[in-house]
Enzyme design. Structure first.
Site, PDB file in Angstrom:
ATOM      1  N   LYS A 119      21.442 -96.494  58.929  1.00 16.58           N
ATOM      2  CA  LYS A 119      21.106 -97.836  59.427  1.00 16.58           C
ATOM      3  C   LYS A 119      19.976 -98.467  58.605  1.00 16.58           C
ATOM      4  CE  LYS A 119      20.122 -96.336  63.570  1.00 16.58           C
ATOM      5  NZ  LYS A 119      20.345 -94.905  63.319  1.00 16.58           N
ATOM      6  N   ARG A 145      19.591 -99.366  72.151  1.00 13.91           N
ATOM      7  CA  ARG A 145      20.017 -97.969  72.196  1.00 13.91           C
ATOM      8  C   ARG A 145      20.454 -97.552  73.587  1.00 13.91           C
ATOM      9  NH1 ARG A 145      16.671 -96.183  67.366  1.00 13.91           N
ATOM     10  NH2 ARG A 145      17.404 -94.116  66.876  1.00 13.91           N
ATOM     11  N   ARG A 164      15.488 -86.284  54.550  1.00 12.69           N
ATOM     12  CA  ARG A 164      14.967 -87.660  54.497  1.00 12.69           C
ATOM     13  C   ARG A 164      13.471 -87.713  54.190  1.00 12.69           C
ATOM     14  NH1 ARG A 164      16.295 -91.844  59.209  1.00 12.69           N
ATOM     15  NH2 ARG A 164      15.385 -90.296  60.594  1.00 12.69           N
ATOM     16  N   ARG A 172       9.259 -87.422  58.254  1.00 13.40           N
ATOM     17  CA  ARG A 172       8.947 -87.708  59.652  1.00 13.40           C
ATOM     18  C   ARG A 172       8.842 -86.427  60.466  1.00 13.40           C
ATOM     19  NH1 ARG A 172      13.146 -92.332  61.422  1.00 13.40           N
ATOM     20  NH2 ARG A 172      13.072 -91.089  63.322  1.00 13.40           N
ATOM     21  N   ARG A 208      17.688 -85.597  69.308  1.00  8.64           N
ATOM     22  CA  ARG A 208      17.933 -87.034  69.139  1.00  8.64           C
ATOM     23  C   ARG A 208      19.425 -87.332  69.082  1.00  8.64           C
ATOM     24  NH1 ARG A 208      14.966 -87.355  63.995  1.00  8.64           N
ATOM     25  NH2 ARG A 208      15.821 -89.428  63.731  1.00  8.64           N
TER      26      ARG A 208
HETATM   27  P1  ADP Z   1      16.587 -92.968  63.351  1.00  9.48           P
HETATM   28  O1  ADP Z   1      16.419 -93.858  62.147  1.00  9.48           O
HETATM   29  O2  ADP Z   1      16.587 -91.544  62.986  1.00  9.48           O
HETATM   30  O3  ADP Z   1      17.760 -93.390  64.169  1.00  9.48           O
HETATM   31  P2  ADP Z   1      14.421 -94.463  64.534  1.00  9.48           P
HETATM   32  O4  ADP Z   1      13.394 -94.587  63.489  1.00  9.48           O
HETATM   33  O5  ADP Z   1      15.328 -95.628  64.760  1.00  9.48           O
HETATM   34  O6  ADP Z   1      15.291 -93.160  64.245  1.00  9.48           O
HETATM   35  O7  ADP Z   1      13.760 -94.092  65.916  1.00  9.48           O
HETATM   36  C1  ADP Z   1      12.810 -93.060  66.011  1.00  9.48           C
HETATM   37  C2  ADP Z   1      12.388 -92.867  67.463  1.00  9.48           C
HETATM   38  O8  ADP Z   1      11.788 -94.102  67.944  1.00  9.48           O
HETATM   39  C3  ADP Z   1      13.511 -92.599  68.446  1.00  9.48           C
HETATM   40  O9  ADP Z   1      13.847 -91.219  68.498  1.00  9.48           O
HETATM   41  C4  ADP Z   1      12.892 -93.099  69.757  1.00  9.48           C
HETATM   42  O10 ADP Z   1      11.949 -92.191  70.266  1.00  9.48           O
HETATM   43  C5  ADP Z   1      12.147 -94.334  69.294  1.00  9.48           C
HETATM   44  N1  ADP Z   1      13.015 -95.527  69.350  1.00  9.48           N
HETATM   45  C6  ADP Z   1      13.478 -96.264  68.302  1.00  9.48           C
HETATM   46  N2  ADP Z   1      14.257 -97.276  68.734  1.00  9.48           N
HETATM   47  C7  ADP Z   1      14.291 -97.177  70.101  1.00  9.48           C
HETATM   48  C8  ADP Z   1      14.931 -97.910  71.136  1.00  9.48           C
HETATM   49  N3  ADP Z   1      15.736 -98.970  70.865  1.00  9.48           N
HETATM   50  N4  ADP Z   1      14.746 -97.516  72.412  1.00  9.48           N
HETATM   51  C9  ADP Z   1      13.962 -96.468  72.705  1.00  9.48           C
HETATM   52  N5  ADP Z   1      13.340 -95.724  71.791  1.00  9.48           N
HETATM   53  C10 ADP Z   1      13.492 -96.060  70.491  1.00  9.48           C
HETATM   54  P1  ADP Z   2      19.107 -94.066  59.989  1.00  6.35           P
HETATM   55  O1  ADP Z   2      18.218 -95.268  59.849  1.00  6.35           O
HETATM   56  O2  ADP Z   2      20.465 -94.416  60.550  1.00  6.35           O
HETATM   57  O3  ADP Z   2      18.477 -92.954  60.750  1.00  6.35           O
HETATM   58  P2  ADP Z   2      18.624 -93.696  57.108  1.00  6.35           P
HETATM   59  O4  ADP Z   2      19.020 -94.986  56.486  1.00  6.35           O
HETATM   60  O5  ADP Z   2      17.177 -93.434  57.276  1.00  6.35           O
HETATM   61  O6  ADP Z   2      19.408 -93.511  58.531  1.00  6.35           O
HETATM   62  O7  ADP Z   2      19.314 -92.525  56.277  1.00  6.35           O
HETATM   63  C1  ADP Z   2      19.119 -91.160  56.640  1.00  6.35           C
HETATM   64  C2  ADP Z   2      19.032 -90.319  55.368  1.00  6.35           C
HETATM   65  O8  ADP Z   2      20.303 -90.275  54.715  1.00  6.35           O
HETATM   66  C3  ADP Z   2      18.058 -90.845  54.315  1.00  6.35           C
HETATM   67  O9  ADP Z   2      17.491 -89.742  53.684  1.00  6.35           O
HETATM   68  C4  ADP Z   2      18.931 -91.648  53.357  1.00  6.35           C
HETATM   69  O10 ADP Z   2      18.406 -91.680  52.036  1.00  6.35           O
HETATM   70  C5  ADP Z   2      20.241 -90.861  53.407  1.00  6.35           C
HETATM   71  N1  ADP Z   2      21.452 -91.701  53.295  1.00  6.35           N
HETATM   72  C6  ADP Z   2      21.658 -92.929  53.815  1.00  6.35           C
HETATM   73  N2  ADP Z   2      22.893 -93.385  53.546  1.00  6.35           N
HETATM   74  C7  ADP Z   2      23.516 -92.401  52.843  1.00  6.35           C
HETATM   75  C8  ADP Z   2      24.839 -92.261  52.278  1.00  6.35           C
HETATM   76  N3  ADP Z   2      25.766 -93.219  52.392  1.00  6.35           N
HETATM   77  N4  ADP Z   2      25.122 -91.116  51.624  1.00  6.35           N
HETATM   78  C9  ADP Z   2      24.195 -90.141  51.503  1.00  6.35           C
HETATM   79  N5  ADP Z   2      22.941 -90.201  52.004  1.00  6.35           N
HETATM   80  C10 ADP Z   2      22.596 -91.314  52.681  1.00  6.35           C
END
Ligand code: ADP
Ligand code: ADP
Ligand code: ZN
Length: 213
Positions: free
Chosen positions: A13, A88, A127, A160, A171
């Protein structure tokens, strides 16, 4: 245009939001980044969010919704934005719809980025993020040009605390239980479009632009 990026932790994302926001000229709004920023500043919101994030749980809807509605009321979101990591829960989705409706606006598209579970864990464990601009990297699939430094701003890269295997698994469970129901919600609203997220980053971006345009 208001776009939601829906997908599991690690689906890409944040990575796609960066590319799409440039291509479409829309502001990228990430709840995770907003919470991490609040934590870094040591605000009350940051402290509260930390206690949930470190366990891999969701921050309560009330707090999250208040923060995001304030953010999208800003001038840089007046023409739309890309929401990454929000909503979410069904409660968040309904609150967002209501708030936009009262402004005469609405969500245009929800892009579901589909990635298999085993790939998600591989992505999360490799990551690295930029401390300054939050750009995500991956040790294997998307390494920075210079180890430990951001390509875009030369900021320091870090991992992270919630990307450990144990918290990442938690998660993913939370995602399947609380966020997956949003697929039905947005399908019914006729807004859900899907992209195969298990391809190279640029290919996912191309396919995403094709379904969004
Ligand atoms: P990821 O990129 O791995 O999906 P995020 O950076 O979006 O993780 O979110 C990290 C953490 O922040 C989540 O595990 C949650 O604790 C909190 N968080 C993020 N977005 C939301 C949301 N929309 N509602 C509740 N908690 C959230
Ligand atoms: P999210 O926000 O959904 O948690 P991220 O954009 O942070 O996901 O991506 C999670 C990890 O996967 C990062 O280390 C990123 O560089 C890697 N990544 C993202 N898209 C791809 C892809 N299409 N193929 C391989 N690795 C990816
Ligand atoms: Zn950077």
């Amino acid at each position: 245009m208001y776009i939601i990026l829906l997908g599991a932790p690690g689906a890409g994302k944040g990575t796609q939001a960066e590319i799409l926001s440039k291509e479409l000229g829309l502001t990228h709004v990430s709840t995770g980044d907003l919470f991490r920023e609040a934590q870094a500043k040591g605000t009350e919101l940051g402290l509260l969010a930390k206690s949930y994030m470190e366990k891999g749980a969701l921050v309560p809807d009330e707090v999250t919704v208040r923060m995001i509605l304030e953010r999208i009321a800003a001038a840089d979101c007046a023409q739309g934005c890309i929401l990454d990591g929000f909503p979410r829960t069904l409660g968040q989705a309904r609150a967002l719809d209501e708030a936009l409706l009262s402004l005469g606006k609405q969500i245009d598209r929800v892009l579901y980025i589909k990635v298999p579970s085993d790939e998600l864990l591989r992505r999360l464990s490799g990551r690295w993020l930029c401390r300054k601009c939050q750009t995500p990297y991956h040790t294997i699939t998307n390494p920075p040009r210079v180890a430990g430094r951001c390509d875009r701003c030369d900021g320091e890269l870090y991992q992270r605390a919630d990307d450990t295997l144990e918290t990442a698994q938690k998660r993913l469970e939370v995602y399947f239980a609380q966020t997956m129901p949003l697929m039905g919600y947005y399908t019914e609203a006729g807004k859900l479009v899907e992209v195969d997220g298990n391809q190279a980053i640029q290919k996912v971006a191309e396919d995403s632009l094709a379904v969004l345009r």
